[in-house]
Design a protein around this motif. Structure first.
Motif, PDB file in Angstrom:
ATOM      1  N   ARG A   1     107.287  19.508  70.050  1.00 42.57           N
ATOM      2  CA  ARG A   1     108.638  19.544  70.584  1.00 42.57           C
ATOM      3  C   ARG A   1     109.797  19.905  70.081  1.00 42.57           C
ATOM      4  O   ARG A   1     110.682  20.616  70.280  1.00 42.57           O
ATOM      5  CB  ARG A   1     108.751  18.357  71.758  1.00 42.57           C
ATOM      6  N   ARG A   2     110.030  18.758  68.899  1.00 38.69           N
ATOM      7  CA  ARG A   2     111.322  18.833  68.188  1.00 38.69           C
ATOM      8  C   ARG A   2     111.215  19.169  66.758  1.00 38.69           C
ATOM      9  O   ARG A   2     111.953  19.629  66.086  1.00 38.69           O
ATOM     10  CB  ARG A   2     111.939  17.484  68.478  1.00 38.69           C
ATOM     11  N   ALA A   3     109.870  18.725  66.256  1.00 36.89           N
ATOM     12  CA  ALA A   3     109.689  18.988  64.844  1.00 36.89           C
ATOM     13  C   ALA A   3     109.741  20.559  64.404  1.00 36.89           C
ATOM     14  O   ALA A   3     109.555  21.353  65.398  1.00 36.89           O
ATOM     15  CB  ALA A   3     108.173  18.589  64.424  1.00 36.89           C
ATOM     16  N   PRO A   4     110.092  20.800  63.177  1.00 33.51           N
ATOM     17  CA  PRO A   4     110.362  22.289  63.054  1.00 33.51           C
ATOM     18  C   PRO A   4     109.133  23.263  63.168  1.00 33.51           C
ATOM     19  O   PRO A   4     108.108  22.350  62.731  1.00 33.51           O
ATOM     20  CB  PRO A   4     110.827  22.198  61.417  1.00 33.51           C
ATOM     21  N   ALA A   5     109.197  24.280  63.568  1.00 37.18           N
ATOM     22  CA  ALA A   5     107.762  25.021  63.791  1.00 37.18           C
ATOM     23  C   ALA A   5     107.058  24.855  62.537  1.00 37.18           C
ATOM     24  O   ALA A   5     107.442  24.984  61.435  1.00 37.18           O
ATOM     25  CB  ALA A   5     108.204  26.358  64.312  1.00 37.18           C
ATOM     26  N   LEU A   6     105.817  24.962  62.844  1.00 38.41           N
ATOM     27  CA  LEU A   6     104.914  24.762  61.468  1.00 38.41           C
ATOM     28  C   LEU A   6     104.965  26.178  60.530  1.00 38.41           C
ATOM     29  O   LEU A   6     105.441  27.085  60.989  1.00 38.41           O
ATOM     30  CB  LEU A   6     103.401  24.695  62.025  1.00 38.41           C
ATOM     31  N   ALA A   7     104.472  25.644  59.496  1.00 33.96           N
ATOM     32  CA  ALA A   7     104.655  26.708  58.554  1.00 33.96           C
ATOM     33  C   ALA A   7     103.394  27.481  57.736  1.00 33.96           C
ATOM     34  O   ALA A   7     102.517  26.995  57.770  1.00 33.96           O
ATOM     35  CB  ALA A   7     105.114  25.955  57.158  1.00 33.96           C
ATOM     36  N   ILE A   8     103.420  28.405  57.347  1.00 36.49           N
ATOM     37  CA  ILE A   8     103.073  29.642  56.245  1.00 36.49           C
ATOM     38  C   ILE A   8     101.703  29.759  55.861  1.00 36.49           C
ATOM     39  O   ILE A   8     101.029  29.115  56.057  1.00 36.49           O
ATOM     40  CB  ILE A   8     103.782  28.833  54.905  1.00 36.49           C
TER      41      ILE A   8
ATOM     42  N   LYS B   1     111.653  21.090  47.340  1.00 37.74           N
ATOM     43  CA  LYS B   1     112.357  20.457  48.083  1.00 37.74           C
ATOM     44  C   LYS B   1     112.590  20.560  49.620  1.00 37.74           C
ATOM     45  O   LYS B   1     113.562  20.476  50.394  1.00 37.74           O
ATOM     46  CB  LYS B   1     113.897  20.477  47.423  1.00 37.74           C
ATOM     47  N   ASP B   2     111.390  21.678  49.976  1.00 36.84           N
ATOM     48  CA  ASP B   2     111.605  22.281  51.411  1.00 36.84           C
ATOM     49  C   ASP B   2     111.151  20.854  52.078  1.00 36.84           C
ATOM     50  O   ASP B   2     110.184  20.325  52.524  1.00 36.84           O
ATOM     51  CB  ASP B   2     110.626  23.147  51.744  1.00 36.84           C
ATOM     52  N   ALA B   3     112.248  20.243  53.089  1.00 39.33           N
ATOM     53  CA  ALA B   3     111.983  19.058  53.849  1.00 39.33           C
ATOM     54  C   ALA B   3     111.209  19.443  54.889  1.00 39.33           C
ATOM     55  O   ALA B   3     110.385  18.315  55.532  1.00 39.33           O
ATOM     56  CB  ALA B   3     113.486  18.504  54.025  1.00 39.33           C
ATOM     57  N   LYS B   4     111.514  20.490  55.788  1.00 41.07           N
ATOM     58  CA  LYS B   4     110.719  20.851  56.807  1.00 41.07           C
ATOM     59  C   LYS B   4     109.115  21.051  56.459  1.00 41.07           C
ATOM     60  O   LYS B   4     108.541  20.330  57.459  1.00 41.07           O
ATOM     61  CB  LYS B   4     111.213  22.236  57.294  1.00 41.07           C
ATOM     62  N   ALA B   5     109.050  21.640  55.373  1.00 33.75           N
ATOM     63  CA  ALA B   5     107.361  21.664  55.115  1.00 33.75           C
ATOM     64  C   ALA B   5     106.672  20.293  54.966  1.00 33.75           C
ATOM     65  O   ALA B   5     105.675  19.969  55.221  1.00 33.75           O
ATOM     66  CB  ALA B   5     107.199  22.550  53.833  1.00 33.75           C
ATOM     67  N   TYR B   6     107.323  19.338  54.183  1.00 35.47           N
ATOM     68  CA  TYR B   6     107.057  18.038  54.138  1.00 35.47           C
ATOM     69  C   TYR B   6     106.883  17.271  55.508  1.00 35.47           C
ATOM     70  O   TYR B   6     105.803  16.575  55.982  1.00 35.47           O
ATOM     71  CB  TYR B   6     107.908  16.993  53.228  1.00 35.47           C
ATOM     72  N   PHE B   7     107.770  17.409  56.588  1.00 35.99           N
ATOM     73  CA  PHE B   7     107.713  16.901  57.582  1.00 35.99           C
ATOM     74  C   PHE B   7     106.674  17.442  58.357  1.00 35.99           C
ATOM     75  O   PHE B   7     106.073  16.763  59.090  1.00 35.99           O
ATOM     76  CB  PHE B   7     109.063  17.053  58.399  1.00 35.99           C
ATOM     77  N   ILE B   8     106.488  18.686  58.577  1.00 37.83           N
ATOM     78  CA  ILE B   8     105.448  19.162  59.429  1.00 37.83           C
ATOM     79  C   ILE B   8     104.138  18.905  58.790  1.00 37.83           C
ATOM     80  O   ILE B   8     103.313  18.206  59.541  1.00 37.83           O
ATOM     81  CB  ILE B   8     105.866  20.905  59.315  1.00 37.83           C
TER      82      ILE B   8
END
Length: 333
Positions: A15-22, A115-122
């Motif tokens: 829902r709120r987490a940045p959309a997943l990555a790569i 330093k990609d915070a979103k990637a770590y969070f995801i």
């Protein structure tokens, strides 16, 4: 703390987490973005939109394929568009059941930018979902290290950690978040919501009032939740209504207004809210909304329609034992 189920009508991972990555290979991560041919960009955007549409439909593998086609247009160049597409692609990967693939793509993104915070969070969110709590906590720590002021990130981390059984760590996240300063409307709104989660309702109202005064519409919804947590329906209802005037497709608010009307005995009005919510949300929350719709018909003594709706409901949700028992009752009416 009261009313946790109102927690933003959450899907606590997506829902709120940045959309997943790569989904880039290591070689594709080498080059920085340059100018792209206009036709290539057009094709990339078209495949990206197709992927988003398929993702919203729940057709995850088709979404993965579409996002990969969008990435194929990049010719191994990496810019904001490509990274954005990659976030979407990994969402689809995880939705399709490919957790390890989603983790690998997040790792590739971190290799590209440590330093990609979103990637770590995801990646941390995936680890939590997969039962690897220690790795999840480590990634969340990295995410907050590189993105210290994003209160939404803290709230989502709290929700994910709570869902994974890490209540103590989740409360620590909220405590840390309340120390973050800032007077922007979204900061006041999120800080107010954090106070709500902690049960500090006076602090929550102060922050949410500040956000509302700065024109933040979502703060209306959160302030309504604060009043509902204190059983103050008279204060909550107009806030929900004011929010709905500007956000007529918000399923959470529509459903909550329907429940308020049900409690007040206004069953026809409740039914209208539930049906509007069903129209606004054709996929995500059908089961709960359809049960509420059936209950509204029952309260209106329209047992024939309730029976018809229940028959259709049980075809889709045969495991609902309570609904099965209720259907037996409806057959006698």
């Amino acid at each position: 703390m009261r009313n946790k189920k109102e927690n933003r009508f959450s899907c606590k991972f997506a829902r709120r987490a940045p959309a997943l990555a790569i989904a880039f290979t290591a070689m594709a991560m080498v080059c920085m973005a340059g100018c792209q041919d206009e036709k290539v960009l057009e094709n990339q955007q078209a495949f990206r939109q197709l992927g988003i549409n398929k993702l919203n439909e729940g057709s995850y593998q088709e979404a993965v394929d579409a996002f990969q086609k969008a990435l194929d247009q990049s010719q191994a160049k990496v810019g904001d568009m490509e990274i954005d597409i990659c976030y979407y692609k990994a969402t689809a990967q995880y939705g399709s059941g490919d957790a390890q693939g989603a983790i690998a793509t997040c790792t590739a993104l971190i290799d590209y930018d440590e330093k990609d915070a979103k990637a770590y969070f995801i990646r941390g969110s995936i680890y939590l979902k997969e039962g690897e709590g220690k790795k999840g906590l480590e990634d969340y720590s990295k995410a907050f290290q590189y993105c210290k002021d994003d209160l939404e990130l803290y709230v989502t981390a709290y929700e994910n950690l709570t869902g994974a059984g890490f209540e103590h760590e989740a409360q620590g996240i909220l405590e840390e978040a309340t120390n973050i300063k800032g007077d922007k409307p979204e900061q006041c709104r999120e800080r107010g919501y954090i106070y709500y989660l902690q049960g500090y309702y006076e602090n929550a109202r102060r922050e949410l009032d500040s956000a509302i005064n700065q024109g933040d519409e979502k703060a209306l919804l959160y302030l309504a939740q604060v009043y509902m947590a204190q059983d103050d329906v008279k204060q909550a209802q107009p806030l929900y209504e004011s929010y709905i005037e500007k956000n007529s497709a918000d399923v959470l608010a529509l459903n909550r207004l329907g429940e308020i009307q049900m409690e007040a005995g206004e069953y026809e009005q409740a039914l209208t809210f539930f049906q509007n919510a069903l129209k606004a949300d054709p996929e995500g929350h059908q089961q709960q909304l359809r049960r509420n719709e059936i209950i509204a018909y029952e309260k209106m003594l329209d047992f024939a329609t309730a029976k018809e709706k229940m028959e259709a409901y049980l075809q889709d949700y045969p495991e609902d034992e309570e609904a099965q028992r209720e259907y037996v009752f409806l057959q006698t009416r």
